[in-house]
Design an enzyme around this catalytic site. Structure first.
Site, short mmCIF file in Angstrom:
data_model
loop_
_atom_site.label_atom_id
_atom_site.label_comp_id
_atom_site.label_asym_id
_atom_site.label_seq_id
_atom_site.Cartn_x
_atom_site.Cartn_y
_atom_site.Cartn_z
N CYS A 110 13.32 3.05 13.23
CA CYS A 110 14.38 2.37 12.44
C CYS A 110 15.83 3.06 12.51
O CYS A 110 16.83 2.65 12.19
CB CYS A 110 13.93 2.54 10.83
SG CYS A 110 12.54 1.28 10.47
N HIS A 245 19.63 1.94 5.94
CA HIS A 245 18.63 1.00 6.45
C HIS A 245 18.00 0.22 5.21
O HIS A 245 17.48 0.65 4.16
CB HIS A 245 17.29 2.07 6.97
CG HIS A 245 16.24 1.48 7.48
ND1 HIS A 245 16.01 0.39 8.09
CD2 HIS A 245 14.93 1.96 7.24
CE1 HIS A 245 14.92 0.08 8.37
NE2 HIS A 245 14.15 0.65 7.71
N ASN A 275 12.63 -5.75 6.30
CA ASN A 275 12.89 -4.37 7.15
C ASN A 275 13.00 -4.77 8.51
O ASN A 275 11.93 -4.92 9.12
CB ASN A 275 11.99 -3.53 6.59
CG ASN A 275 12.12 -2.03 7.63
OD1 ASN A 275 12.89 -2.17 8.56
ND2 ASN A 275 11.13 -0.97 7.15
N1 ACO Z 1 0.65 -7.79 -2.89
C1 ACO Z 1 -0.02 -7.48 -4.00
N2 ACO Z 1 -0.61 -6.03 -4.19
C2 ACO Z 1 -0.56 -5.33 -3.30
C3 ACO Z 1 0.53 -5.54 -2.13
C4 ACO Z 1 0.86 -6.72 -1.80
N3 ACO Z 1 1.62 -7.24 -0.83
N4 ACO Z 1 0.35 -4.63 -1.40
C5 ACO Z 1 -0.43 -3.46 -1.92
N5 ACO Z 1 -0.61 -3.98 -3.21
C6 ACO Z 1 -1.23 -3.45 -4.34
C7 ACO Z 1 -2.17 -2.27 -3.71
O1 ACO Z 1 -3.60 -2.77 -3.13
C8 ACO Z 1 -2.32 -1.24 -4.90
O2 ACO Z 1 -3.48 -2.08 -5.97
P1 ACO Z 1 -4.55 -0.91 -6.54
O3 ACO Z 1 -3.62 -0.16 -7.74
O4 ACO Z 1 -5.47 -1.77 -7.14
O5 ACO Z 1 -4.83 0.05 -5.63
C9 ACO Z 1 -1.12 -1.68 -5.90
O6 ACO Z 1 -0.68 -2.96 -5.18
C10 ACO Z 1 -0.07 -0.62 -5.80
O7 ACO Z 1 0.25 -0.19 -4.29
P2 ACO Z 1 1.17 0.75 -4.22
O8 ACO Z 1 0.96 1.25 -2.66
O9 ACO Z 1 0.96 1.89 -5.21
O10 ACO Z 1 2.59 -0.06 -4.44
P3 ACO Z 1 3.84 0.69 -4.48
O11 ACO Z 1 4.59 0.34 -5.90
O12 ACO Z 1 4.11 2.15 -4.08
O13 ACO Z 1 4.90 -0.08 -3.23
C11 ACO Z 1 5.29 -0.08 -0.78
C12 ACO Z 1 4.06 -0.20 -1.98
C13 ACO Z 1 6.18 -1.25 -1.22
C14 ACO Z 1 4.88 -0.04 0.47
C15 ACO Z 1 6.22 1.19 -1.27
O14 ACO Z 1 5.36 2.20 -1.34
C16 ACO Z 1 7.19 1.62 -0.13
O15 ACO Z 1 8.34 0.67 -0.22
N6 ACO Z 1 7.08 2.52 0.49
C17 ACO Z 1 8.23 2.75 1.80
C18 ACO Z 1 7.67 1.73 2.72
C19 ACO Z 1 8.85 1.63 3.85
O16 ACO Z 1 9.83 1.93 3.61
N7 ACO Z 1 8.58 1.55 5.06
C20 ACO Z 1 9.39 1.48 6.20
C21 ACO Z 1 10.17 2.55 6.48
S1 ACO Z 1 9.95 2.97 8.03
C22 ACO Z 1 10.44 1.83 9.08
O17 ACO Z 1 11.13 1.13 8.59
C23 ACO Z 1 9.62 1.54 10.25
#
Ligand code: ACO
Length: 322
Positions: A110, A245, A275
């Site tokens: 990215c 980004h 993204n």
């Molecule tokens: N729909 C519903 N529930 C979901 C989903 C979904 N799509 N995805 C995960 N869950 C659930 C999980 O299973 C978890 O359930 P549990 O509590 O029963 O175990 C719950 O939701 C919470 O999951 P978390 O991972 O804690 O959710 P969080 O609030 O941290 O959000 C996210 C996750 C959006 C991925 C966040 O961590 C994030 O944005 N991280 C950065 C990701 C990023 O920017 N990546 C790209 C950068 S690098 C690049 O661009 C290549």
């Protein structure tokens, strides 16, 4: 040394996939995706090849710069991969444009567009007459496991391009890399040699520790923006626009809060694009340029983070007349 951006371009594939569309095959909901990421929809390459969007963005950037493909001296394509492992996507674009210059891809996920700008700056320090096309393209839909709700909802496809040449826009630039396979990784397909044991081969899909990437991203935006504004001799408050980004609205909000900056300094397109990896920053830049929102003298920061893990930021003093 420095450069100026003399043209920008972008392209998004036609097919729009909303959060509700995803609920047809994933255990997720519009509300979960919107509240955790700020994303409502994304564009996906279904009818188009990766080359198609790369080419459209390139042609738009060349037209905006007022130059012909034959005038190009170099094509740099930041991408996780085009339609083929080889030829590179840059070579495929070069062939379609009927350009004749050297062309190659670079891999910085990215952060690729900012890595590309830094590379262009280095080339321009050798030859101030060069005209360089940077075409940042990613089709994350090809790298996603569409059965994995934790990653499938985050990404979209797109292409963003810029033509750069010697000039005065670049005020400062800073890149980093911290090798880390655990936080974010897309394994390469391993081939079918009979000696390989299939069950031990990782699937060639993106896997990510979302929480770790989140923490890394917020720190990266803050550290890199502080660094490039200091190096440019300006205050954070002097920036007219920050183009981050577009990974997740919450990451951008957390960084803005930590930097004590108002959210209206950050330009957001994450809601309808998701993204788009390397394309995310130049897609926004092109949008601002085409809307006539960039005026000569404006100070703009670009900041990105991604697989590698890599980060990069720069400050530009816009010089192109609308
Ligand atoms: N729909 C519903 N529930 C979901 C989903 C979904 N799509 N995805 C995960 N869950 C659930 C999980 O299973 C978890 O359930 P549990 O509590 O029963 O175990 C719950 O939701 C919470 O999951 P978390 O991972 O804690 O959710 P969080 O609030 O941290 O959000 C996210 C996750 C959006 C991925 C966040 O961590 C994030 O944005 N991280 C950065 C990701 C990023 O920017 N990546 C790209 C950068 S690098 C690049 O661009 C290549």
């Amino acid at each position: 040394m420095s450069f100026s951006l003399i043209g920008t371009g972008s392209a998004l594939p036609k097919t729009i996939q909303t959060n509700s569309d995803l609920t047809a095959f994933l255990d997720t909901s519009h509300d979960w995706i919107l509240s955790r990421t700020g994303i409502e929809s994304r564009h996906i390459c279904i009818e188009e090849s990766i080359l198609d969007i790369a080419l459209t963005a390139s042609i738009n950037a060349l037209e905006n710069a007022g130059i012909e493909p034959k005038d190009l001296d170099l094509i740099i394509c930041p991408t996780l991969g085009g339609d083929t492992v080889t030829p590179s996507l840059a070579c495929l674009v070069q062939e379609k444009l009927e350009a004749t210059c050297p062309s190659f891809d670079i891999s910085a996920a990215c952060t690729g567009f900012i890595y590309g700008l830094d590379l262009a700056d280095a080339y321009l320090s050798r030859d101030r007459n060069m005209k360089i096309l940077i075409i940042a393209v990613d089709a994350m839909s090809k790298f996603i496991d569409w059965k994995d709700r934790s990653t499938a909802v985050l990404f979209g496809d797109g292409a963003g391009a810029a033509v750069v040449t010697a000039g005065t826009d670049l005020q400062s630039i800073h890149l980093t890399a911290v090798g880390n396979q655990h936080a974010l990784c897309i394994p390469w397909p391993k081939g079918n040699h009979p000696g390989l044991i299939e069950k031990d081969l990782p699937l060639p899909y993106l896997n990510m520790d979302g929480a770790e990437v989140y923490r890394f991203a917020v720190a990266a935006i803050c550290n890199d923006l502080r660094r490039v504004t200091r190096d440019a001799g300006i205050a954070l408050e002097d920036l007219d626009f920050i183009i981050p980004h577009q990974a997740n609205l919450r990451i951008i909000e957390s960084a803005a809060k930590r930097l004590k900056l108002p959210m209206n300094k950050f330009v957001l397109r994450v809601k309808n694009q998701g993204n788009t990896s390397a394309a995310s920053v130049p897609l926004v830049l092109d949008d601002l340029n085409r809307q006539g929102q960039l005026k000569p003298g404006m100070l703009i920061a670009l900041t990105a983070f991604g697989g590698g893990l890599t980060t990069g930021a720069c400050v530009l003093k816009w010089s192109k007349q609308a």
